[in-house]
Design an enzyme around this catalytic site. Structure first.
Site, short mmCIF file in Angstrom:
data_model
loop_
_atom_site.label_atom_id
_atom_site.label_comp_id
_atom_site.label_asym_id
_atom_site.label_seq_id
_atom_site.Cartn_x
_atom_site.Cartn_y
_atom_site.Cartn_z
N MET A 34 -6.00 -3.14 3.72
CA MET A 34 -6.22 -2.33 2.53
C MET A 34 -6.31 -3.23 1.31
O MET A 34 -5.39 -4.02 1.05
CB MET A 34 -5.09 -1.33 2.35
CG MET A 34 -5.31 -0.34 1.22
SD MET A 34 -3.94 0.82 1.06
CE MET A 34 -4.01 1.63 2.64
N CYS A 35 -7.39 -3.17 0.60
CA CYS A 35 -7.62 -4.05 -0.54
C CYS A 35 -7.08 -3.45 -1.83
O CYS A 35 -6.69 -2.30 -1.90
CB CYS A 35 -9.12 -4.32 -0.69
SG CYS A 35 -9.91 -4.93 0.82
N ARG A 36 -7.08 -4.25 -2.89
CA ARG A 36 -6.69 -3.82 -4.22
C ARG A 36 -7.71 -4.37 -5.22
O ARG A 36 -8.25 -5.47 -5.02
CB ARG A 36 -5.31 -4.32 -4.60
CG ARG A 36 -4.18 -3.97 -3.64
CD ARG A 36 -3.60 -2.57 -3.88
NE ARG A 36 -4.35 -1.54 -3.20
CZ ARG A 36 -4.05 -0.24 -3.24
NH1 ARG A 36 -3.02 0.17 -3.99
NH2 ARG A 36 -4.76 0.64 -2.58
N ASN B 167 -12.43 -0.56 -2.18
CA ASN B 167 -11.15 -0.45 -1.51
C ASN B 167 -11.29 0.70 -0.53
O ASN B 167 -11.43 1.86 -0.93
CB ASN B 167 -10.03 -0.17 -2.53
CG ASN B 167 -8.73 0.21 -1.87
OD1 ASN B 167 -8.44 -0.20 -0.75
ND2 ASN B 167 -7.94 1.02 -2.56
#
Length: 289
Positions: free
Chosen positions: A1-3, A114
């Protein structure tokens, strides 16, 4: 999971987003607070605009973790712009490489995501077959995100025709996101590929910005998205916050998760909505259903 973080407005230093806030993007690279997986160490990227030099943005990407990149820490204190897009990655589709690091650049546009497309490997070939050569050849990496962006730009080009995308109203550009998402989900149905897709995406040309919070299953699989509006985002000592708007055009900051403890300044974007930010920094929220 990206930010990710995206900023448009009064010029600020990159460090005011990346290193100084209590929950800065670098902090989120190793200890994200509003994600099931706190670690986002599979590279990072930073894009910014200097319009007095050229329309195309600068782009700095690396495969090293953001928390351990000395070039980023040193240069963040001298990079100033009215528009930044920055991203820390937790790899899903595609290995750890520069080509797979966000944000991606297409002409004067920066784009990042995201989320992801469940079952992307099963639909990748069919999706590629829908792309014109111009947009297929632009793709350099293996991520689902870059393929979604290529499809989106193709949809925009088809709508714009002889116009430029910068001439299209932001509501039209947000509708292009709806169309791109629909095309992908139709391919998934044709290929009998289940699972949710999450399209939290940001695109900017350095003058305007569109950010989406969209999931095909928002009740069970969604990603947070917030924005803050004010005069300017500043870091004063150990405190970072958005200064109150005093009548000028102001600034808007869009984030995957809140950067500071001033809860009241952060406005959540509802599921399956888009935030549209105009050149004069006025904004609206629109439903993508």
């Amino acid at each position: 999971m990206c930010r990710f973080v995206a900023y448009l407005g009064e010029p600020i230093l990159a460090e005011d987003l990346l290193t100084k806030p209590r929950n800065s993007l670098i902090h989120q690279s190793y200890d994200a607070q509003e994600a099931a997986e706190p670690l986002n160490g599979d590279g990072f990227g930073l894009g910014w605009y200097t319009k007095q030099i050229r329309d195309e943005p600068g782009l700095f990407r690396s495969i090293t973790p953001a928390w351990n990149n000395q070039n980023l820490k040193v240069n963040a204190g001298i990079m100033k712009s009215n528009c930044f897009l920055a991203h820390v990655r937790a790899a899903t589709e595609g290995g750890v490489s520069l080509e797979n690091s966000h944000p991606f650049r297409y002409n004067q546009y920066l784009m990042m995501q995201n989320g992801g497309v469940e079952g992307f490997k099963e639909i990748k070939r069919a999706l590629i077959n829908k792309l014109d050569d111009q947009f297929y050849q632009w793709i350099e990496g293996q991520t689902d995100s870059e393929h979604v962006f290529a499809l989106y730009m193709q949809v925009v080009a088809a709508v714009a025709r002889e116009k430029k995308a910068i001439d299209l109203p932001l509501r039209v550009l947000s509708n292009c996101f709806k169309e791109a998402f629909h095309i992908i989900e139709e391919i998934k149905k044709e290929k009998a590929v289940g699972g949710p897709s999450v399209y939290n995406m940001v695109i900017s040309d350095g003058r305007r910005l569109v950010a989406t919070r969209y999931s095909t299953d928002p009740d069970n699989c969604s990603r947070t998205l917030y924005f803050a509006r004010g005069k300017k985002y500043v870091c004063e000592g150990n405190h970072c916050h958005m200064l109150p708007l005093d009548g000028g055009p102001g600034s808007i900051l869009v984030v995957s998760e809140k950067l500071d403890e001033y809860v009241d300044e952060w406005i959540p974007v509802e599921d399956n909505h888009a935030l549209l930010v105009n050149e004069d920094l006025t904004y609206e929220l629109v439903n993508l259903e």
